[in-house]
Design an enzyme around this catalytic site. Structure first.
Site, mmCIF file in Angstrom:
data_model
loop_
_atom_site.group_PDB
_atom_site.id
_atom_site.type_symbol
_atom_site.label_atom_id
_atom_site.label_comp_id
_atom_site.label_asym_id
_atom_site.label_seq_id
_atom_site.Cartn_x
_atom_site.Cartn_y
_atom_site.Cartn_z
ATOM 1 N N HIS A 14 0.825 -1.208 0.000
ATOM 2 C CA HIS A 14 0.000 0.000 0.000
ATOM 3 C C HIS A 14 0.862 1.263 0.000
ATOM 4 O O HIS A 14 0.402 2.322 -0.405
ATOM 5 C CB HIS A 14 -0.926 -0.022 1.219
ATOM 6 N N ASN A 110 -8.053 6.155 -1.563
ATOM 7 C CA ASN A 110 -8.190 7.179 -0.522
ATOM 8 C C ASN A 110 -7.092 8.239 -0.562
ATOM 9 O O ASN A 110 -7.344 9.405 -0.267
ATOM 10 C CB ASN A 110 -8.249 6.539 0.859
#
Length: 134
Positions: A14, A110
């Site tokens: 991530h 996000n």
């Protein structure tokens, strides 16, 4: 060039945007030049490539707040959203595959959404780095 990720979780898929920036800094011979910039809450290194001055940025925030650091740096360095490149992970791409996306939606990411909100623009270029689905 902003490498998106979770600063406290470096080394995870991530946070691949930050890993890409570490590699870019080594290739541009500025890896020793990272400094903490408290104004934008990020690690920053300045570099030159092909006659262009670059600001390399690794936000020191969690992914969903990366945009605050990117927007602060944009203000400090007098950059517009079109000047900004976001490097981030992409679940929909196979591990190691990359693609460039010019503006548009966050596609559920996000960190990108945080940047769009903080800069009030979706015009940033994105380098999407495939991490595959677990």
């Amino acid at each position: 060039v902003a490498g998106l990720g979770n600063y406290g979780l470096r080394g995870t898929r991530h946070s691949v945007g930050m890993a890409v920036l570490d590699r870019l800094a080594r290739q541009l011979a500025v890896a020793e030049g990272w400094r903490v910039d408290k104004q934008c809450c990020a690690d920053v290194a300045l570099a030159t490539a092909h006659g262009l001055e670059l600001v390399l940025l690794k936000p020191r925030r969690f992914m969903n707040l990366n945009g605050l650091s990117v927007a602060s740096a944009a203000e400090i360095y007098n950059l517009t959203p079109k000047d900004i490149y976001l490097v981030h992970d992409d679940l929909d791409k196979a591990l190691g595959k990359v693609a460039i996306k010019l503006g548009g939606s966050a596609r559920g990411h996000n960190g990108v959404q945080s940047c769009i909100s903080a800069l009030q623009s979706n015009e940033m270029t994105r380098l999407r780095v495939g991490i595959g689905r677990p």
